[in-house]
Enzyme design. Structure first.
Site, PDB file in Angstrom:
ATOM      1  CE  LYS A   9       0.383   3.398   4.722  1.00  0.00           C
ATOM      2  NZ  LYS A   9       0.038   3.727   6.225  1.00  0.00           N
TER       3      LYS A   9
ATOM      4  CB  SER B 183       5.134  -1.829  11.886  1.00  0.00           C
ATOM      5  OG  SER B 183       4.673  -0.588  12.207  1.00  0.00           O
TER       6      SER B 183
ATOM      7  CG  ASN C  20      -1.739   1.251   1.425  1.00  0.00           C
ATOM      8  OD1 ASN C  20      -1.722   2.152   0.478  1.00  0.00           O
ATOM      9  ND2 ASN C  20      -2.304   1.500   2.585  1.00  0.00           N
TER      10      ASN C  20
ATOM     11  CG  HIS D 186      -5.999   1.820   5.151  1.00  0.00           C
ATOM     12  ND1 HIS D 186      -5.559   2.860   6.040  1.00  0.00           N
ATOM     13  CD2 HIS D 186      -4.819   0.826   4.825  1.00  0.00           C
ATOM     14  CE1 HIS D 186      -4.199   2.571   6.279  1.00  0.00           C
ATOM     15  NE2 HIS D 186      -3.675   1.309   5.885  1.00  0.00           N
TER      16      HIS D 186
ATOM     17  N   GLY E 268       2.437   2.289  10.595  1.00  0.00           N
ATOM     18  CA  GLY E 268       3.179   3.409  10.570  1.00  0.00           C
ATOM     19  C   GLY E 268       3.975   3.630  11.930  1.00  0.00           C
TER      20      GLY E 268
ATOM     21  CD  GLU F 123      -3.495  -2.939   7.310  1.00  0.00           C
ATOM     22  OE1 GLU F 123      -2.461  -2.890   6.684  1.00  0.00           O
ATOM     23  OE2 GLU F 123      -4.295  -1.479   7.069  1.00  0.00           O
TER      24      GLU F 123
ATOM     25  CD  GLU G 118      -3.012   5.518   6.799  1.00  0.00           C
ATOM     26  OE1 GLU G 118      -2.844   5.655   5.642  1.00  0.00           O
ATOM     27  OE2 GLU G 118      -1.927   4.934   7.665  1.00  0.00           O
TER      28      GLU G 118
END
Ligand code: PEP
Length: 249
Positions: free
Chosen positions: A13, A212, A11, A98, A175, A169, A100
């Site tokens: 991003k 991560s 991904n 996701h 991250g 996730e 985010e």
């Protein structure tokens, strides 16, 4: 790991222009000219780089997906992209839900509608679920991911089991460099599989871990019974690290 073929998906991003995406593909193909046979590879660039990445990967065994789609095929939705537009670039899948994007207002209902829309249009789906740190600390992880899975798969048929992958996730691991331990990742991926089994074939659906993942921790995470691959953010931008994760699978 079971007979399910592992999927390693990157991904990107909001990173890499079309030219940078092409350079990444050239580097990756040079580094991993012959990828391991029993691993599936996917790359999810930003919308603007989809076409460049698709054309750079022609003839190479990796598929390309977007990072979301809108629930409508067309219309007055400024800034949005439809499944048809993604398909027209040559991409064949999309990430949905996701964290985010959920953070930016995407609800369970919106995710469910987008999952249905993506499948109807002919895209495959990587559905993301995961809990916040407060939820894990309050012992609410299982109930939370079960609810997210149930909502997102409510309109999916068992026959579509091979067209969806679910990425577990934990938000606190995305991250942050703070990876879930293999035990925690395994335990919650098993919960995700169990929750998904009410809607799809639990023996067929792939459950990925994301948060991560890097070239150092991938092998141990991927050796867990219910972890069928990885959704990789930061480390997927680095050709060497992403190739090493693919090799670890
Ligand atoms: C992600 O955003 O899907 C992700 C897993 O990111 P990272 O690998 O950087 O934690």
């Amino acid at each position: 790991m079971s007979e399910r073929v592992p999927l390693i998906a990157g991904n990107w991003k909001m990173n890499l222009t079309p030219d940078e995406g092409r350079a990444w593909c050239d580097g990756f193909k040079a580094r991993l000219a012959t990828p391991p046979e029993r691993v599936e590879i996917a790359v999810c660039p930003p919308f603007t780089a989809l076409e460049a990445v698709v054309s750079s990967l022609v003839g190479y065994p990796a598929w390309v997906g977007s990072q979301t789609i809108h629930s409508q095929a067309s219309g007055a939705h400024t800034g949005e992209i439809s499944a048809e537009m993604v398909l027209a670039t040559g991409a064949v899948g999309t990430i949905l839900g996701h964290s985010e994007r959920r953070e930016a207002g995407e609800t369970d209902e919106m995710v469910a509608t987008r999952v249905r829309r993506a499948l109807d249009a002919g895209l495959r789906v990587i559905l993301c679920v995961g809990e916040r740190l407060e939820q894990r600390e309050a012992g609410e992880t299982d109930a939370h991911v079960r609810a997210q899975v149930a909502a997102a798969l409510a309109r999916v048929d068992r026959g579509e089991s091979q067209r969806i992958d679910i990425a577990y996730e934990p938000i606190w691991a995305i991250g942050t460099g703070r990876t879930a331990t293999p035990e925690i990742a395994q335990e919650t991926c098993a919960v995700v599989r169990d929750a998904a089994s009410a809607h799809v074939d639990g023996g067929v659906i792939r459950v990925l871990y994301g948060g991560s993942v890097n070239d150092q921790n991938a092998a141990e995470l991927l050796s867990q019974a219910d972890i069928d691959g990885a959704l990789v953010g930061g480390a997927s931008l680095d050709v060497e690290k992403f190739a090493a994760i693919v090799e670890a699978a």
